[in-house]
Each structure stands twice: as structure tokens, then as C-alpha cells.
Design an enzyme around this catalytic site. Structure first.
Site, PDB file in Angstrom:
ATOM      1  N   GLY A   1      38.203  25.607  31.851  1.00 27.72           N
ATOM      2  CA  GLY A   1      37.347  26.572  32.541  1.00 27.72           C
ATOM      3  C   GLY A   1      35.881  26.351  32.191  1.00 27.72           C
ATOM      4  O   GLY A   1      35.540  25.546  31.314  1.00 27.72           O
TER       5      GLY A   1
ATOM      6  N   VAL B   1      33.459  28.312  30.756  1.00 28.29           N
ATOM      7  CA  VAL B   1      32.975  28.697  29.418  1.00 28.29           C
ATOM      8  C   VAL B   1      33.706  27.894  28.346  1.00 28.29           C
ATOM      9  O   VAL B   1      33.093  27.426  27.379  1.00 28.29           O
ATOM     10  CB  VAL B   1      33.121  30.216  29.196  1.00 28.29           C
ATOM     11  CG1 VAL B   1      32.787  30.597  27.768  1.00 28.29           C
ATOM     12  CG2 VAL B   1      32.224  30.981  30.174  1.00 28.29           C
TER      13      VAL B   1
ATOM     14  N   ASP C   1      50.411  28.665  27.615  1.00 26.86           N
ATOM     15  CA  ASP C   1      50.384  29.481  28.831  1.00 26.86           C
ATOM     16  C   ASP C   1      50.262  30.949  28.408  1.00 26.86           C
ATOM     17  O   ASP C   1      51.170  31.517  27.809  1.00 26.86           O
ATOM     18  CB  ASP C   1      51.671  29.248  29.636  1.00 26.86           C
ATOM     19  CG  ASP C   1      51.682  30.051  30.926  1.00 26.86           C
ATOM     20  OD1 ASP C   1      50.811  30.937  31.094  1.00 26.86           O
ATOM     21  OD2 ASP C   1      52.571  29.801  31.760  1.00 26.86           O
TER      22      ASP C   1
ATOM     23  N   THR D   1      33.722  41.265  31.371  1.00 25.67           N
ATOM     24  CA  THR D   1      32.983  41.123  32.625  1.00 25.67           C
ATOM     25  C   THR D   1      32.163  42.358  33.000  1.00 25.67           C
ATOM     26  O   THR D   1      32.502  43.481  32.599  1.00 25.67           O
ATOM     27  CB  THR D   1      34.005  40.822  33.754  1.00 25.67           C
ATOM     28  OG1 THR D   1      33.356  40.894  35.008  1.00 25.67           O
ATOM     29  CG2 THR D   1      35.155  41.832  33.762  1.00 25.67           C
ATOM     30  N   ASP D   2      31.137  42.124  33.791  1.00 21.04           N
ATOM     31  CA  ASP D   2      30.371  43.205  34.418  1.00 21.04           C
ATOM     32  C   ASP D   2      31.258  44.030  35.360  1.00 21.04           C
ATOM     33  O   ASP D   2      30.917  45.165  35.677  1.00 21.04           O
ATOM     34  CB  ASP D   2      29.196  42.615  35.212  1.00 21.04           C
ATOM     35  CG  ASP D   2      29.625  41.505  36.175  1.00 21.04           C
ATOM     36  OD1 ASP D   2      30.475  40.692  35.788  1.00 21.04           O
ATOM     37  OD2 ASP D   2      29.116  41.468  37.309  1.00 21.04           O
TER      38      ASP D   2
ATOM     39  N   TYR E   1      41.071  42.945  39.024  1.00 26.30           N
ATOM     40  CA  TYR E   1      40.512  42.047  38.009  1.00 26.30           C
ATOM     41  C   TYR E   1      39.745  42.846  36.954  1.00 26.30           C
ATOM     42  O   TYR E   1      39.966  42.677  35.750  1.00 26.30           O
ATOM     43  CB  TYR E   1      39.595  41.019  38.696  1.00 26.30           C
ATOM     44  CG  TYR E   1      38.738  40.220  37.747  1.00 26.30           C
ATOM     45  CD1 TYR E   1      39.284  39.199  36.970  1.00 26.30           C
ATOM     46  CD2 TYR E   1      37.366  40.480  37.618  1.00 26.30           C
ATOM     47  CE1 TYR E   1      38.486  38.462  36.092  1.00 26.30           C
ATOM     48  CE2 TYR E   1      36.572  39.745  36.750  1.00 26.30           C
ATOM     49  CZ  TYR E   1      37.129  38.752  35.989  1.00 26.30           C
ATOM     50  OH  TYR E   1      36.349  38.031  35.118  1.00 26.30           O
TER      51      TYR E   1
HETATM   52  N1  LIG Z   1      33.309  33.311  36.275  1.00 28.39           N
HETATM   53  C1  LIG Z   1      32.552  34.397  36.265  1.00 28.39           C
HETATM   54  O1  LIG Z   1      31.682  34.586  37.118  1.00 28.39           O
HETATM   55  C2  LIG Z   1      32.741  35.427  35.187  1.00 28.39           C
HETATM   56  C3  LIG Z   1      31.967  36.604  35.248  1.00 28.39           C
HETATM   57  C4  LIG Z   1      32.115  37.559  34.240  1.00 28.39           C
HETATM   58  C5  LIG Z   1      33.016  37.344  33.212  1.00 28.39           C
HETATM   59  N2  LIG Z   1      33.761  36.212  33.183  1.00 28.39           N
HETATM   60  C6  LIG Z   1      34.706  36.038  32.090  1.00 28.39           C
HETATM   61  O2  LIG Z   1      34.254  34.942  31.313  1.00 28.39           O
HETATM   62  C7  LIG Z   1      35.366  34.248  30.748  1.00 28.39           C
HETATM   63  C8  LIG Z   1      35.290  32.771  31.100  1.00 28.39           C
HETATM   64  O3  LIG Z   1      35.321  32.641  32.520  1.00 28.39           O
HETATM   65  P1  LIG Z   1      35.171  31.221  33.236  1.00 28.39           P
HETATM   66  O4  LIG Z   1      34.152  31.381  34.302  1.00 28.39           O
HETATM   67  O5  LIG Z   1      35.030  30.146  32.221  1.00 28.39           O
HETATM   68  O6  LIG Z   1      36.595  31.118  33.944  1.00 28.39           O
HETATM   69  P2  LIG Z   1      37.241  29.867  34.713  1.00 28.39           P
HETATM   70  O7  LIG Z   1      36.247  28.783  34.881  1.00 28.39           O
HETATM   71  O8  LIG Z   1      37.916  30.429  35.920  1.00 28.39           O
HETATM   72  O9  LIG Z   1      38.332  29.354  33.679  1.00 28.39           O
HETATM   73  C9  LIG Z   1      39.457  30.124  33.389  1.00 28.39           C
HETATM   74  C10 LIG Z   1      40.273  29.364  32.377  1.00 28.39           C
HETATM   75  O10 LIG Z   1      41.425  30.150  32.083  1.00 28.39           O
HETATM   76  C11 LIG Z   1      42.559  29.284  32.150  1.00 28.39           C
HETATM   77  N3  LIG Z   1      43.778  30.005  32.484  1.00 28.39           N
HETATM   78  C12 LIG Z   1      44.068  30.702  33.597  1.00 28.39           C
HETATM   79  N4  LIG Z   1      45.338  31.142  33.539  1.00 28.39           N
HETATM   80  C13 LIG Z   1      45.856  30.706  32.351  1.00 28.39           C
HETATM   81  C14 LIG Z   1      47.112  30.826  31.711  1.00 28.39           C
HETATM   82  N5  LIG Z   1      48.140  31.474  32.283  1.00 28.39           N
HETATM   83  N6  LIG Z   1      47.277  30.253  30.495  1.00 28.39           N
HETATM   84  C15 LIG Z   1      46.264  29.575  29.907  1.00 28.39           C
HETATM   85  N7  LIG Z   1      45.061  29.412  30.465  1.00 28.39           N
HETATM   86  C16 LIG Z   1      44.859  29.977  31.669  1.00 28.39           C
HETATM   87  C17 LIG Z   1      42.192  28.299  33.256  1.00 28.39           C
HETATM   88  O11 LIG Z   1      43.066  27.184  33.195  1.00 28.39           O
HETATM   89  P3  LIG Z   1      43.398  26.329  34.528  1.00 28.39           P
HETATM   90  O12 LIG Z   1      42.190  25.444  34.735  1.00 28.39           O
HETATM   91  O13 LIG Z   1      44.628  25.590  34.164  1.00 28.39           O
HETATM   92  O14 LIG Z   1      43.587  27.309  35.642  1.00 28.39           O
HETATM   93  C18 LIG Z   1      40.768  27.989  32.868  1.00 28.39           C
HETATM   94  O15 LIG Z   1      40.707  27.083  31.805  1.00 28.39           O
HETATM   95  C19 LIG Z   1      36.606  34.954  31.284  1.00 28.39           C
HETATM   96  O16 LIG Z   1      37.020  35.900  30.350  1.00 28.39           O
HETATM   97  C20 LIG Z   1      36.102  35.671  32.523  1.00 28.39           C
HETATM   98  O17 LIG Z   1      36.883  36.814  32.803  1.00 28.39           O
HETATM   99  C21 LIG Z   1      33.634  35.239  34.138  1.00 28.39           C
END
Ligand SMILES: NC(=O)c1ccc[n+]([C@@H]2O[C@H](COP(=O)([O-])OP(=O)(O)OC[C@H]3O[C@@H](n4cnc5c(N)ncnc54)[C@H](OP(=O)(O)O)[C@@H]3O)[C@@H](O)[C@H]2O)c1
Length: 303
Positions: A12, A14, A41, A106-107, A130
Site C-alpha cells: 500500500g 503508506v 491476511d 482517517t478524516d 469505511y
Molecule cells: N488512502 C487514503 O486516502 C487514506 C485517507 C485517510 C486515511 N487512510 C488510512 O491510511 C492507512 C494507509 O492507507 P493507504 O493509502 O496506504 O492504503 P492502500 O494504498 O489502499 O493500501 C492498503 C494496504 O492494505 C493491504 N490490505 C488490504 N486488505 C488486507 C488484508 N486482508 N490483509 C493484509 N493486508 C491487506 C493492501 O494489500 P493489497 O495490496 O494486497 O490489497 C495494501 O497493502 C490506512 O489505515 C487508511 O485507512 C488512507
């Protein structure tokens, strides 16, 4: 100095940025164990318990999450398993080892109807599955009571990953007109700004404070403002980087309302988060969102 850090979600945005940041700074830890979904997982509670007890980390960092905001409306079971249950199980297993936990939220835990910036103690009222699942994850960690930091961030993007920056760059090469929501405000936050801040915090955190912190790039804009900035900054850097030209001109990026762009999940209108608590408790430097965008673009490969 941590003996062993367990890092989830490395595919992902971050997680990837954290892995990169840690690989450049070995002095913070003895060993970094990076796990993707195939190795752990998070929808499998027993797997979490087994893996954490096998690895025995003294710090768990969990950026992995179910982040498909719209899809979560029709997949609440999976969203809750990953975002609500898994963080609690990580916390329970961490507590058995005397470990600490860093988690991300998250926001979208806020309703977005406040006038002014949200502070961490403001009432939460998520509008989406979510947001509700992420809030439940925060509560699960708090109820375990191990030393923890939960960082609520917003609008995460970067050169790597599926995100608004890459979507806008793709669309701007294909189309000469774009319509982007202009009535939702927040702070675009680069994955590298988050990772750099976590590294800064880790050097100062002795497990003495726990709780929720806002962590976003400084300043605010709208999605329309962000799209416009992406096109402007890309165009400034284009000739130096040898990038292909964009089809769209800034004046042809139209601001539309949320009502004109309906989505399955409702988003907060105001996602502006105040970071004073983070600056009060830790000495950190977090760049302005536009400077972070320029840095992210500069790091993109030439073509
Ligand atoms: N993206 C945003 O705009 C945003 C905004 C506010 C807060 N956040 C929070 O910030 C944090 C990081 O977000 P991000 O943007 O880095 O998210 P991301 O790019 O969507 O990455 C999510 C990660 O979680 C993994 N994942 C999903 N389901 C899983 C499972 N069952 N078991 C193990 N791993 C799993 C994904 O693996 P796969 O690649 O295999 O799917 C990926 O590595 C999260 O807590 C998110 O809620 C994100």
C-alpha cells in the site's frame, strides 16, 4: 531503538513509503519484518495471532487497511474484519509481548459539518461504512490499552499506488476537460510526508503518551484545487523531466458540487484536521501540501 518492527501493508501507499523510509534509517531498529497480504491476511484472526507470536516484535506498525471506500458500502463484513477487528487483535497480541502499536485512521471518522478545523477531541460521526469500520478499529486498540499512537490522516497520495494524483495525471493526458468536486475541503497528504513524520516521531516516542493524533500536510484545499495544482506543477516540471504533455489546460478543469458527482459512500464536506496536538507532543516538521506535491512529482521517473 527497537529490536524488531513488524510492518504490515507494504504493497500500500503508506506501507511502501514506510518501508522505504526505514530502509534508509537502520539506526532506529534492529530488524524490520515487512509483511504483505500473502504473508499475513488481516481478515484471519488466528493468522494474526500466530504471526505476531512467531515474530515477537516490540513495535507493530499497521498501515494495512480495507481502503475501498465505496465498495465497503456493499462489503461491510470484510471492511470491519480488516479495519475494526484486526487492529484489536494486533493490539491484544502486541500487549502479550509488551509491544507498542502504531496505527492509521482517517478524516472519514468525522461528519464533516464542523465550521473550522477538526481537533482530535471533536465528536466523531462517520458517514460511511469505511469511516465507521476505521473508528471501530481505533476503539478496539484503545480498549486493549497497550502503548499506541493512532494517526488520522487524509487524502493520501504519492507517485506510487492507486490515488488521486495518478488518476488526475492519467485523465489529464486523455481528456481536454475535467470536472472535479470543489466543495469538499481537506489536506492532500503525501505518503512520504506520513512516513517521514513517523520516523521523526519514533525517535522521540518512549511509549509514555498514547492516543489519537492528526497527521496531515499543512494547509488546505479542495479536490478541485488539488487537481489544478497537480496540472500546474506537472506542467512546470514537464520539460525538465521529459514527461509527455497534458491534454487539459488548467482553465478547463471545472469545479463541480458533490451532488453532481454522487458516490455510494458519503464523504465529509470538511476534512480539515488540526495538527497542533502532534506538534505539542513531538518535534516534527511536516511540509505544506503543495510543497509535498512538488516533492512527490520531482521523485517521479522521467520518461
Ligand atoms: N488512502 C487514503 O486516502 C487514506 C485517507 C485517510 C486515511 N487512510 C488510512 O491510511 C492507512 C494507509 O492507507 P493507504 O493509502 O496506504 O492504503 P492502500 O494504498 O489502499 O493500501 C492498503 C494496504 O492494505 C493491504 N490490505 C488490504 N486488505 C488486507 C488484508 N486482508 N490483509 C493484509 N493486508 C491487506 C493492501 O494489500 P493489497 O495490496 O494486497 O490489497 C495494501 O497493502 C490506512 O489505515 C487508511 O485507512 C488512507
Amino acid at each position: 531503538m527497537y529490536k524488531k518492527i513488524l510492518l504490515t501493508g507494504i504493497s500500500g501507499q503508506v506501507g511502501h513509503a514506510l518501508q522505504q523510509a526505514f530502509s534508509e534509517r537502520h539506526t532506529l531498529f534492529g530488524e524490520l519484518v515487512c509483511l504483505d497480504r500473502n504473508q499475513l491476511d488481516l481478515s484471519d484472526q488466528q493468522a494474526i495471532r500466530d504471526v505476531v507470536q512467531a515474530i515477537k516484535p516490540d513495535l507493530i506498525i499497521n498501515p494495512a487497511a480495507y481502503t475501498a471506500v465505496d465498495k465497503a458500502e456493499t462489503e461491510p463484513g470484510l471492511a470491519y474484519a480488516i479495519n475494526a477487528v484486526a487492529p484489536g487483535v494486533l493490539a491484544e497480541e502486541g500487549a502479550k509481548l509488551g509491544a507498542r502499536l502504531i496505527h492509521f485512521s482517517t478524516d472519514y471518522v468525522y461528519a464533516g459539518n464542523k465550521v473550522g478545523l477538526y481537533v482530535e477531541d471533536d465528536a466523531t460521526a462517520p458517514l460511511s461504512v469505511y469511516g465507521k469500520s476505521k473508528l471501530a478499529g481505533e476503539e478496539a486498540i484503545r480498549s486493549v490499552g497497550l502503548p499506541h499512537l493512532i494517526f488520522r490522516t487524509s487524502w493520501v497520495y504519492g507517485a506510487y499506488g492507486k490515488n488521486f494524483l495518478n488518476t488526475i495525471l492519467r485523465l489529464a493526458k486523455e481528456r481536454d476537460q475535467l470536472s472535479i468536486v470543489g466543495d469538499q475541503a481537506g489536506a492532500p497528504t503525501s505518503s512520504h510526508s506520513i512516513a517521514d513524520t513517523i520516523v521523526q516521531v519514533l525517535g522521540q516516542w518512549h511509549g509514555d503518551v498514547s492516543g489519537v493524533y492528526h497527521l496531515v500536510n499543512a494547509g488546505f484545499t479542495t479536490w478541485h484545487g488539488f487537481a489544478t495544482a497537480i496540472v500546474e506543477e506537472y506542467s512546470h516540471l514537464r520539460s525538465v523531466k521529459g514527461w509527455q504533455p497534458l491534454k487539459v489546460q488548467v482553465e478547463n478543469i471545472q469545479a463541480i458540487t458533490t451532488a453532481e458527482y454522487p458516490t455510494p459512500a458519503v464523504r465529509p464536506a470538511n476534512s480539515c484536521l488540526d495538527c497542533h496536538r502532534l506538534h505539542r507532543d513531538f518535534s516534527v516538521t511536516i511540509p505544506n501540501w503543495r510543497d509535498a506535491l512538488i516533492a512527490e512529482l520531482k521523485a517521479m521517473p522521467s520518461n
